[in-house]
Design an enzyme around this catalytic site. Structure first.
Site, mmCIF file in Angstrom:
data_model
loop_
_atom_site.group_PDB
_atom_site.id
_atom_site.type_symbol
_atom_site.label_atom_id
_atom_site.label_comp_id
_atom_site.label_asym_id
_atom_site.label_seq_id
_atom_site.Cartn_x
_atom_site.Cartn_y
_atom_site.Cartn_z
ATOM 1 C CB SER A 91 -0.930 0.008 1.216
ATOM 2 O OG SER A 91 -1.864 -1.041 1.137
ATOM 3 C CG ASP A 358 -3.975 0.171 -2.126
ATOM 4 O OD1 ASP A 358 -4.899 -0.633 -2.345
ATOM 5 O OD2 ASP A 358 -3.493 0.352 -0.993
ATOM 6 C CG HIS A 449 -1.001 -6.748 -1.211
ATOM 7 N ND1 HIS A 449 -0.317 -5.556 -1.082
ATOM 8 C CD2 HIS A 449 -1.787 -6.845 -0.107
ATOM 9 C CE1 HIS A 449 -0.672 -4.958 0.039
ATOM 10 N NE2 HIS A 449 -1.560 -5.718 0.650
#
Length: 485
Positions: A91, A358, A449
């Site tokens: 992030s 993001d 992620h």
């Protein structure tokens, strides 16, 4: 081009920690090529809100053929999110790219691309808040200007709203500069005008509004916080005329002229939306509404960053239902902003609203299930088990066990060996805290992620600039052009 520094100091290399980062140099303003300037800019960031999460949230909330507010935005693009040093961003690097137009290394907050991310050391209380940014070197990068700093230099108001700590990576990238995202005591100090570690590039008065969590980084250890320097930053801000809110009623009581204002509604991050104490922690939509009420009083316009931060937290924990609920909360805040700004600026002729994410996560939508429609107390919807067409019978895997529509590529819940003894029902799979199964097992809460592109939608003044597949650094430049910053 002649360069000037907002704080009147030249741009220096990073000498140590976030508290010693000198102000970034702000370039002399050059008019943009757009016909109508976006006087006010609202940037919505759904942390971790990848395409699969958006799709699943749509089905969860309104069914396959329904629309979320973000689906109705007239202009759209796909955004590449890789960071300076990694295929899959964190992030800090991605949000910093949005805010500065500069590719960052993972973990870095709004610095130059050559800044090394170095984890902090523990202080005397055991809290890892001591910067090691210098780490024996003479330099470790430099601060680069953010959209909020450019807006303040233009005389606009600027604010941050989030459901995480206001010192967390995403909001921090809006107003601070640091070699590592976890130096949160230093990041908090960047908000206090005139204090040690203040980010002077925000101007003499600083941001106009900060709403979120993270009270622990504003208070000394003796008062239940994590600051080793003994400072009470809220008290310092109040001494400079800032209004303070600690719960929902106090937020609602803030008058539109109550700027600057800070609201800290949790020691760290907010509670998930479905479990939130509404009296203690306001909804993201309510914070967004109050922020617009306050910031819109500036005749020069404003820049506002709104983050739905707990989408990411729920996905890391493989709590798909919580993630979808947080995405719906983000969507509600987006709708609130569009409605309020349309009332202030009919047709959004002077307002640009951008909504994106993001980075992605590893959430998967599995199988060939019949359409489920939205989730209700009696219908698990997209949270339920995969079924077969056309008979609607529960579909079984090779081991003869049922499996869920939603799953994860990585995560804590992985069946070891055969799944033949798995006993799953729709009721279990649709429960509030069910952890969906993952292909690759990680430690608890450590789903990773994903590296896929993310969706961006835009509406209002100069929204047509956003189209095609673009880099996250390009988003910065397009917003800068749209707002003539």
């Amino acid at each position: 081009m002649r360069l000037t520094t907002l704080a009147g100091a030249s741009l220096l290399l990073l000498a140590g920690c976030a508290s010693t980062v000198s102000s970034p140099t702000i370039a002399t303003h050059t008019p943009s090529s757009v016909d109508t300037r976006a006087k006010s800019i609202i940037f919505f960031l759904g942390d971790g809100m990848g395409i699969n999460t958006l799709t699943a949230a749509r089905i969860y909330a309104v069914g396959e053929d329904g629309e979320l507010t973000i689906d109705t935005l007239p202009e759209s693009a796909f955004v590449k999110t890789f960071s300076n040093d990694a295929q899959v961003t964190d992030s800090a690097a991605s949000m910093s790219a949005y805010m500065t137009g500069v590719k960052q290394n993972n973990g870095v907050i709004s610095m130059s691309s050559n800044t090394r991310s170095i984890s902090p050391a523990a202080d005397a209380n055991g809290n890892k808040q001591v910067s090691r940014c210098q780490d024996g070197q003479t330099a470790n990068g430099r601060a680069v200007p953010t959209l909020a700093e450019l807006a303040k230099a233009r005389g606009m108001a600027a604010g941050v709203v989030t459901t995480t700590s206001v010192t967390d990576a995403t909001p921090a990238a809006t107003y601070a500069h640091a070699c590592h995202r976890k130096i949160e005591s230093d990041i908090a100090a960047a908000l206090v005008p005139g204090g040690a570690g203040y980010n002077a590039a925000l101007g003499s008065n600083g941001l106009d509004l900060v709403f979120g969590g993270g009270a622990q980084f504003f208070a000394p250890v003796a008062q239940g916080g994590k600051r080793a320097d003994g400072r009470n930053l809220v008290a310092e801000l109040q001494a400079k005329g800032w209004r303070y809110a600690a719960d929902t009623a106090q937020l609602q009581a803030l008058a539109p002229n109550a700027q600057p204002a800070i609201g800290l509604f949790a020691q760290n991050h907010f509670t998930y939306e479905a479990a939130r104490d509404a009296a203690r922690q306001p909804a993201l939509a309510d914070m967004t509404s109050k922020a617009i009420d306050i910031l819109s009083r500036n005749p020069n316009g404003f820049f506002l960053m709104v983050e739905g931060g707990l989408i990411d937290h729920a996905l890391h924990a493989t709590l798909a239902k919580r993630a979808l609920q947080e995405t719906v909360s983000y969507n509600a805040a987006l709708k609130t902003a569009i409605d309020k700004m349309n009332a202030i600026d009919p047709g959004l002729k002077n307002t640009l609203i951008v909504a994106t994410a993001d980075h992605d996560h590893t959430l998967l939508i599995n199988g060939y299930s019949p359409r489920t429609g939205k989730t209700t107390p009696t219908n698990p919807g997209v949270l339920g088990l995969v079924r077969s067409l056309p008979d609607n019978n529960i579909r079984l895997d090779k081991d003869g066990a049922p499996f869920t529509i939603l799953g994860f590529g990585t995560g804590e819940h992985r069946i070891q060996g055969s799944r033949k003894d798995v006993r799953l029902t729709d009721e279990i799979a649709a429960s509030d805290d069910y952890h969906q199964e993952a292909v690759v097992r990680t430690r608890l809460g450590a789903e990773t992620h994903g590296g896929a592109d993310v969706y961006l939608g835009a509406i209002g003044a100069n929204a047509e600039l956003f189209r095609g597949t673009i880099d996250n650094t390009r988003v910065f430049n397009l917003i800068k052009t749209a707002g003539d910053l």
